[in-house]
Design an enzyme around this catalytic site. Structure first.
Site, PDB file in Angstrom:
ATOM      1  N   SER A 117       0.810  -1.210   0.000  1.00 16.15           N
ATOM      2  CA  SER A 117       0.000   0.000   0.000  1.00 16.15           C
ATOM      3  C   SER A 117       0.846   1.264   0.000  1.00 16.15           C
ATOM      4  CB  SER A 117      -0.956  -0.047   1.208  1.00 16.15           C
ATOM      5  OG  SER A 117      -1.919   0.967   1.130  1.00 16.15           O
ATOM      6  N   ASP A 156      10.565   4.780 -10.027  1.00 19.18           N
ATOM      7  CA  ASP A 156      10.196   5.407 -11.300  1.00 19.18           C
ATOM      8  C   ASP A 156      10.967   6.693 -11.565  1.00 19.18           C
ATOM      9  OD1 ASP A 156       8.482   3.346 -11.666  1.00 19.18           O
ATOM     10  OD2 ASP A 156       6.642   4.504 -11.573  1.00 19.18           O
ATOM     11  N   LYS A 183      -0.434  -4.127  -3.562  1.00 28.76           N
ATOM     12  CA  LYS A 183      -1.742  -3.549  -3.217  1.00 28.76           C
ATOM     13  C   LYS A 183      -1.819  -2.149  -3.829  1.00 28.76           C
ATOM     14  CE  LYS A 183      -4.780  -2.219   0.615  1.00 28.76           C
ATOM     15  NZ  LYS A 183      -4.921  -0.797   0.255  1.00 28.76           N
TER      16      LYS A 183
END
Length: 804
Positions: free
Chosen positions: A522, A533, A548
């Site tokens: 999460s 990224d 998740k």
């Protein structure tokens, strides 16, 4: 003249007659209806100041239209003057009141002169009214028709969907209410409608996904504590029993609670089990229930001897749990720990209220809690200390720290820091900020101001997540200003993108490594995904994170309850959603949701800022793989059973902790003997993690009449015990470390235990190695290629942004 009032009202509304003349018109319409000469004379005298000349008349004369026209032309001078002032001639001109010689003809002429203007006005008003109504009627028809059509259309557009929605919702709601009412009034025994309601709602929500849940009063309070990290208490985690003994008591001895939230409301067990089951590696999902001997089919297919033995074991386990009483599992630094409470302490009384055997742990928790500022007196027993002990602790608003440890690792002169972040409550961003500032200061002091922090390890292993906003706060400390961190969107959830609006406090030259594992989920994955990224750090671990990518909203409901339900999916800066499991509504036979892994063919490829390939649909994959040591079946059994804590309690009775404490060979042999004695007495089953599946197979064989095969299973269990006994030697170092931690936990705070454990942690040491090697670090992040292809990454990010 009966309709004169209505006619006047219409004329006034349509503007046919100025408002100033309404009184005059009323006189023209009303006075002719008088039949009493006395009334007429009195009215005229009040208007003109003169007596009526024809007081002896009983009626006004009736004239025709032609006479009106001719009489109007023949009207005398005074009459014309009154007409020119647009006043009705209710005035009888009299030349001389005392003249008794006026003839009868002359009086009739004057009477006609009075009547002619009144009649003419009536005709004129009627003509004007008729003309205006006829002229306005077509426009009125169009206006009424347009208004009617528009109103019908608007009402259709607005109310038909609402009606359909209400009709769609009203039927199941009415049925549910009717069923509850019928059961409450007519079921053979008394029923608890509240429990029935919660059971029905829970079953309904379980058909969606494991994260959508109805939270009762206590659950809603626990959930609020888990996301805020705050509660009113003294900072203790306690364990004990919850219900009195009964034929099947396996569930009663496992209940653990505290004066804080101890169960994971953010990452439910069902979601974890689904994830383990769907893992694509060689991980074996072991039975989570140590005492599960086929409770789903209690006694079905079992021999009477086996069933009796099962119940004896359960009764014995329950009695042992009652004997243990209410025990302290953990004491928080800055709170109960600082006042002398330690793990293993047995609580005997709270403010003089004695705890009886079998007292539910919830009752004890409720008494420990109270209004911040008040005090609570605790009476307890401690192993190795004679007699009862008492301590008074002030209640306060306990802030559960998300940062469990912030320290320098290795040589402080190397300038590499370590932060363990265990959750994302409301203060997570502030805690991480303060930790980074502190580590930067330590690094500068260690190098005499020559250098600041050179590297940072952010440990997110086992972090179940928390608040989305807290994940954004933590990420903003690490990524460049203006960088996209995460975006979220759903069917009824407005798309939103979170960007960093501040400069990072972590120097861009400080190398960053983020430690993750399969329990990193999460909000922790939001931070991991943003770091990966945007190529600001290396992700280190054994495989991938939990996966998740769903966002839950907590909606407050009446009666202090709440609804936690999934509202959106979130996407990392490259545009990927890392949700690893698909949930189908009511896909299983029992109506529960159906979980399936995202197929490899459905995973799309995205690109980081430096052009590295990453994929969606499977959590965050690591950049640098370091395998974590896997616990043996024996170690798992020892940790779950609590036998290590029991041994530590016995050790503390006869030993004192020294500065150079270590688990030597003699202490390890003592532990082995303690374990085998528990096995011999039937208090411990080393094969408990296999016992559930084996017993299910044994019952199936007995029902089928395969007695020979059932006997072979008994031999299998014996072989398993022998193999596991050998693990004491095979996994000696790991078990020694567990025993040492169990003993030290009774003396040291949690932060010192973590600091001690990371010194030999293989994954921490692997991350440390990467941070010390600048070339390898740059290669993992494709920074070498970016020096010759500068600017290409911006194009990649822009193309992936459109997918979001």
């Amino acid at each position: 003249m009966k309709g004169s009032g209505a006619t006047l009202s219409i004329l006034f509304l349509f503007g046919a007659v100025p408002s100033a003349k309404v009184t005059t018109i009323i006189e023209a319409f009303v006075l002719p209806s008088f039949t009493s000469t006395a009334q007429t004379a009195s009215t005229l005298k009040s208007r003109t100041g003169k007596s009526c000349p024809f007081h002896s008349c009983t009626h006004f004369p009736i004239v025709s239209d032609t006479n009106v026209f001719n009489s109007h032309n023949a009207a005398s001078g005074p009459t014309r003057e009154l007409l020119s002032r647009q006043s009705f001639l209710l005035y009888a001109k009299k030349e001389n009141d005392d003249d008794d010689h006026i003839g009868k003809d002359k009086r009739r002429t004057e009477q006609k002169a009075v009547s002619v203007p009144i009649a003419q006005r009536i005709v004129m008003i009627w003509k004007v009214l008729s003309t205006r109504v006829l002229n306005f009627l077509p426009t009125l028809r169009v206006a009424i028709a347009s208004f009617t059509v528009g109103a019908v259309f608007a009402l259709t557009v607005v109310f038909v969907p609402v009606y359909n929605s209400v009709d769609k919702m009203s039927e199941p709601v009415t049925l549910f209410e009717t069923i509850l009412t019928d059961l409450d009034q007519g079921y053979v025994d008394d029923v608890d409608t509240r429990k029935l309601f919660e059971t029905g709602v829970s079953a309904m929500l379980k058909s969606l996904d494991p994260y959508t849940e109805f939270e009762g009063k206590q659950e809603a309070s626990d959930l609020n504590e888990s996301v805020t990290g705050k509660y009113g208490g003294i900072g203790l985690v306690i364990s004990g029993t919850n219900i009195p003994p009964k034929p099947s008591m396996s569930s009663s001895i496992k209940s653990i609670t505290s004066d804080k939230v101890n169960n994971n409301k953010i990452l439910p067990n069902e979601a974890m089990n689904d994830n383990m089951r769907l893992l694509d590696d060689d991980t074996i999902a072991l039975d989570d229930d140590d005492d599960d001997d086929g409770d789903l089919l209690e006694g079905f297919g079992m021999s009477s001897q086996a069933l009796s033995q099962k119940r004896r074991d359960e009764q014995k386990a329950y009695e042992k749990a009652v004997e243990r009483g209410i025990r302290v599992v953990n004491a928080f630094e800055g709170y109960a720990f600082d006042y002398g409470m330690r793990p293993g302490d047995k609580i005997l009384a709270v403010d003089g209220w004695r705890i009886e055997p079998g007292t539910p742990v919830e009752d004890v928790r409720n008494r420990l809690r109270g209004e911040p500022g008040s005090n609570v007196e605790i009476t307890f027993l401690r192993d190795g200390v004679e007699g009862e002990n008492k301590v008074t602790i002030p209640r306060t608003v306990v802030q559960i720290a998300d940062v469990k440890l912030a320290t320098m690792i290795g040589d402080a002169k190397d300038g590499i820091g370590y932060i363990q972040l265990s959750g994302f409550s409301s203060d997570a961003g502030r805690e991480v900020r303060n930790a980074i500032f502190a580590l930067q200061q330590v690094a500068e002091n260690a190098s005499n101001g020559k250098q600041s922090l050179q590297g940072l390890i952010l440990d997110l292993r086992g972090n179940p997540g928390g608040l989305l906003t807290s994940a954004v706060d933590v990420s903003s400390l690490l990524v460049p200003k203006g960088s996209e961190i995460v975006s979220a969107k759903g069917r009824g959830f407005p798309g939103i993108t979170y960007k960093s609006r501040v400069d990072p406090i972590l120097d861009p030259n400080t190398k960053l490594a983020v430690l993750v594992n399969e329990s990193t989920a999460s909000a922790a994955e939001i931070v991991s995904g943003a770091v990966q990224d945007l190529d600001v750090g290396v992700i280190v671990g054994s495989g991938r994170t939990f996966g998740k990518g769903l966002v839950q909203n907590v909606e407050s409901l009446p009666f202090d309850t709440a609804l936690k339900f999934t509202v959106a999916k979130y996407y990392t800066p490259s545009g990927r959603c890392i949700q690893s499991t698909n949930y189908s509504n009511g896909g299983s036979a029992d109506g529960k949701y159906k979980a399936s892994k995202v197929a490899e063919k459905d995973k799309a490829t995205f690109y980081t800022k430096n052009g590295r390939e990453v994929k969606d649909g499977g959590g965050v994959s690591v950049d640098y793989k370091v395998e974590a040591p896997k616990a043996s079946a024996l170690e798992v059994t020892l940790l779950r059973s609590g036998i290590i804590s029991d041994f530590a309690a016995e050790w503390c009775k006869t030993h004192e902790l020294t500065n150079n404490f270590a688990v030597d060979e003699k202490l390890y042999r003592d532990f082995q003997q303690f374990v085998m004695k528990q096995v011999k007495d039937g208090d411990l089953k080393l094969d408990s993690i296999y016992r559930g599946p084996i017993n299910e197979l044994k019952m199936s064989l007995e029902r089928s009449g395969y007695t020979a095969s059932a006997k072979e299973l008994q031999q299998l269990q014996s072989n398993i015990m022998q193999e596991m006994s050998k693990d004491f030697e095979k996994y000696k170092n790991d078990i020694k470390e567990d025993v040492a931690t169990g003993i030290l936990a009774r003396y040291l705070p949690e932060s010192m235990l973590i600091d001690r454990s990371i010194q030999t942690d293989k994954q921490v040491l692997g991350a440390l190695q990467i941070l010390r090697n600048q070339n390898q670090f740059n290669k993992l992040l494709a920074r070498n290629e970016m020096t010759t292809q500068e600017g290409s990454s911006n194009h990649v990010i822009a193309s992936s942004d459109r997918i979001v």
